[in-house]
Design a protein around this motif. Structure first.
Motif, short mmCIF file in Angstrom:
data_model
loop_
_atom_site.label_atom_id
_atom_site.label_comp_id
_atom_site.label_asym_id
_atom_site.label_seq_id
_atom_site.Cartn_x
_atom_site.Cartn_y
_atom_site.Cartn_z
N TRP A 121 19.02 15.83 2.54
CA TRP A 121 18.00 15.41 3.50
C TRP A 121 18.29 13.99 3.94
O TRP A 121 19.03 13.27 3.29
N MET A 122 17.72 13.60 5.06
CA MET A 122 17.96 12.27 5.60
C MET A 122 16.64 11.55 5.82
O MET A 122 15.62 12.16 6.16
N PRO A 123 16.60 10.24 5.59
CA PRO A 123 15.37 9.48 5.83
C PRO A 123 15.14 9.29 7.32
O PRO A 123 16.09 9.15 8.10
N ILE A 124 13.87 9.28 7.72
CA ILE A 124 13.51 9.08 9.13
C ILE A 124 12.72 7.79 9.32
O ILE A 124 13.02 7.00 10.21
N THR A 125 11.71 7.57 8.50
CA THR A 125 10.94 6.33 8.56
C THR A 125 10.51 5.94 7.15
O THR A 125 10.65 6.72 6.21
N VAL A 126 9.97 4.73 7.02
CA VAL A 126 9.56 4.22 5.71
C VAL A 126 8.18 3.60 5.82
O VAL A 126 7.86 2.90 6.79
N ARG A 127 7.34 3.89 4.82
CA ARG A 127 6.04 3.22 4.66
C ARG A 127 6.06 2.47 3.34
O ARG A 127 6.79 2.85 2.43
N PHE A 128 5.25 1.45 3.19
CA PHE A 128 5.21 0.68 1.95
C PHE A 128 3.80 0.70 1.37
O PHE A 128 2.80 0.58 2.09
N ARG A 129 3.73 0.86 0.06
CA ARG A 129 2.47 0.70 -0.64
C ARG A 129 2.10 -0.78 -0.65
O ARG A 129 2.96 -1.65 -0.83
N VAL A 130 0.82 -1.06 -0.44
CA VAL A 130 0.33 -2.44 -0.41
C VAL A 130 -1.08 -2.47 -0.98
O VAL A 130 -1.69 -1.44 -1.25
N LEU A 131 -1.58 -3.68 -1.14
CA LEU A 131 -2.98 -3.88 -1.48
C LEU A 131 -3.67 -4.46 -0.25
O LEU A 131 -3.30 -5.55 0.21
N ALA A 132 -4.63 -3.74 0.28
CA ALA A 132 -5.43 -4.28 1.38
C ALA A 132 -6.58 -5.10 0.79
O ALA A 132 -7.11 -4.76 -0.28
N TYR A 133 -6.94 -6.19 1.46
CA TYR A 133 -8.06 -6.99 0.95
C TYR A 133 -8.86 -7.56 2.11
O TYR A 133 -8.38 -7.70 3.24
N ASN A 134 -10.10 -7.89 1.81
CA ASN A 134 -11.00 -8.50 2.79
C ASN A 134 -10.94 -10.02 2.58
O ASN A 134 -11.40 -10.52 1.56
N PRO A 135 -10.35 -10.77 3.54
CA PRO A 135 -10.16 -12.21 3.35
C PRO A 135 -11.47 -13.00 3.32
O PRO A 135 -11.48 -14.15 2.87
N LYS A 136 -12.56 -12.39 3.76
CA LYS A 136 -13.86 -13.06 3.69
C LYS A 136 -14.43 -13.04 2.28
O LYS A 136 -15.33 -13.82 1.96
N ARG A 137 -13.88 -12.16 1.45
CA ARG A 137 -14.43 -11.97 0.12
C ARG A 137 -13.42 -12.23 -0.99
O ARG A 137 -13.80 -12.34 -2.16
N VAL A 138 -12.12 -12.30 -0.63
CA VAL A 138 -11.08 -12.39 -1.65
C VAL A 138 -10.13 -13.54 -1.34
O VAL A 138 -9.67 -13.69 -0.21
N ASP A 139 -9.82 -14.32 -2.36
CA ASP A 139 -8.78 -15.34 -2.29
C ASP A 139 -7.53 -14.74 -2.93
O ASP A 139 -7.57 -14.26 -4.06
#
Length: 354
Positions: A121-139
């Motif tokens: 099989w061949m790769p077509i696209t890539v996604r990355f795992r991340v942590l989303a955060y609310n900058p109004k509530r998190v430093d």
């Protein structure tokens, strides 16, 4: 096989057949693609290919698991030429079932980090795992360097979002189990549950909840954040409610946090495609695969879906992390190992998450 079990199987396959009913019947000159990717991504690319080449592409949609089940049921009589999957785990499972043909070397000339070690099989696209955060509530200074330390962040009790029944979460946990071991993964899941996280069936409502201040942080894929802030189409098939209305709000209180370099929390998740043993149109099917990694198609995926290209000639939108930097922060991983999904599902069942 008891009658009840047989009835359930017949019902499932009948439902999938109804899903495919909107697709035209394929003639001998058509290329048939079974796609775990969404119409929002696939249809426009198919139209571009048809206009450029004059070939016809018949796409049949379903999620990866459904399509694998259909191909197994159809066996040698399957009309499918290509399997365009949302996860490399599905491709690895198809390979394990001897469904895939070996691809020519010219289609496997991609970064080693994304390549198939099987050559099937061949790769077509890539996604990355991340942590989303609310900058109004998190430093960000209060966020851990590793996703493995997230269960220790008691200050976020009741304020964490995750999607434990979602395919990309399965791949994330499978990778954790492979790299850290089953016992460590089981402890991580138990620790996360102690934080009383909010569970969501899909990512868009979780991002909306974060923006609304209902949670502060969320484990997700990078492009959900970008799609809320900059618009664009979804790339996954899953029949989920996407954002209630088209949203383009660059000032929305949601940002992306990356863990330390090489951390599992930054895992690159690859989508890919393969030529099937049942294909009767190899030449045109391979032409379609070449189109999917062309400058035009790869640029479309980056601009519209905000997924990462697997070729290095695409200019990314300025709000996306540079491709080389994104690749460096992800751990090295053999994506063929994602076929080992059964043990992951068992862990999640033991934890009462699925």
């Amino acid at each position: 096989m008891n009658i009840k079990k047989r009835f359930v199987q017949v019902f499932v396959f009948a439902s999938i057949a109804l899903l495919f009913a909107s697709c035209s019947q394929s003639g001998s000159e058509n290329v048939v693609v079974y796609s775990g990717r969404s119409r929002a991504l696939v249809d426009d690319l198919v139209k571009k290919f048809e206009e450029k080449t004059g070939h016809r592409v018949d796409v049949r949609y379903g999620n990866d698991a459904e399509l694998l089940a259909v191909m197994r049921e159809e066996g040698d009589q399957s009309p499918a030429d290509l399997f365009w999957a949302n996860t490399t785990g599905a491709l690895a499972n198809a390979n394990k079932s001897n469904m895939l043909k070996t691809l020519p070397d010219t289609l496997l000339n991609v970064p080693d980090s994304y390549a198939s070690t099987s050559g099937k099989w061949m790769p077509i696209t890539v996604r990355f795992r991340v942590l989303a955060y609310n900058p109004k509530r998190v430093d960000t200074a209060d966020l851990p360097e590793s996703v493995m330390d997230l269960p220790e962040m008691s200050q976020f009790e009741g304020r964490v979002g995750w999607t434990p029944t979602y395919s990309s979460f399965y791949d994330f946990i499978t990778t954790m189990r492979d790299l850290e071991g089953a016992d460590v993964t089981k402890s991580w899941l138990a620790g996360m549950q102690q934080l009383n996280p909010a569970s969501y069936s899909s990512n868009p409502p979780m991002i909306q909840a974060l923006i609304a201040g209902e949670i502060d942080i969320a484990l997700t894929n990078h492009y959900y954040i970008l799609q809320y802030k900059y618009g664009g189409a979804e790339g996954e098939y899953e029949e989920e409610v996407y954002f209630d209305e088209p949203v383009v709000d660059e000032n929305a209180p949601v940002e992306t946090y990356h863990f330390a370099q090489g951390d599992i929390g930054n895992l690159a998740l690859v989508t890919g495609a393969s030529l099937l043993e049942t294909s009767s149109q190899d030449e045109v099917a391979l032409e379609f695969l070449r189109f999917l990694v062309s400058q035009e198609a790869q640029s479309y995926a980056a601009d519209v879906v905000h997924e990462y290209p697997v070729i290095n000639t695409v200019t990314l939108p300025d709000y996306m992390l540079d491709s080389e930097k994104a690749l460096k922060i992800s751990p090295d991983y053999d994506y063929e190992n994602l076929q080992n999904l059964g043990a992951t599902l068992n862990l999640l069942r033991e934890a009462g998450l699925i």
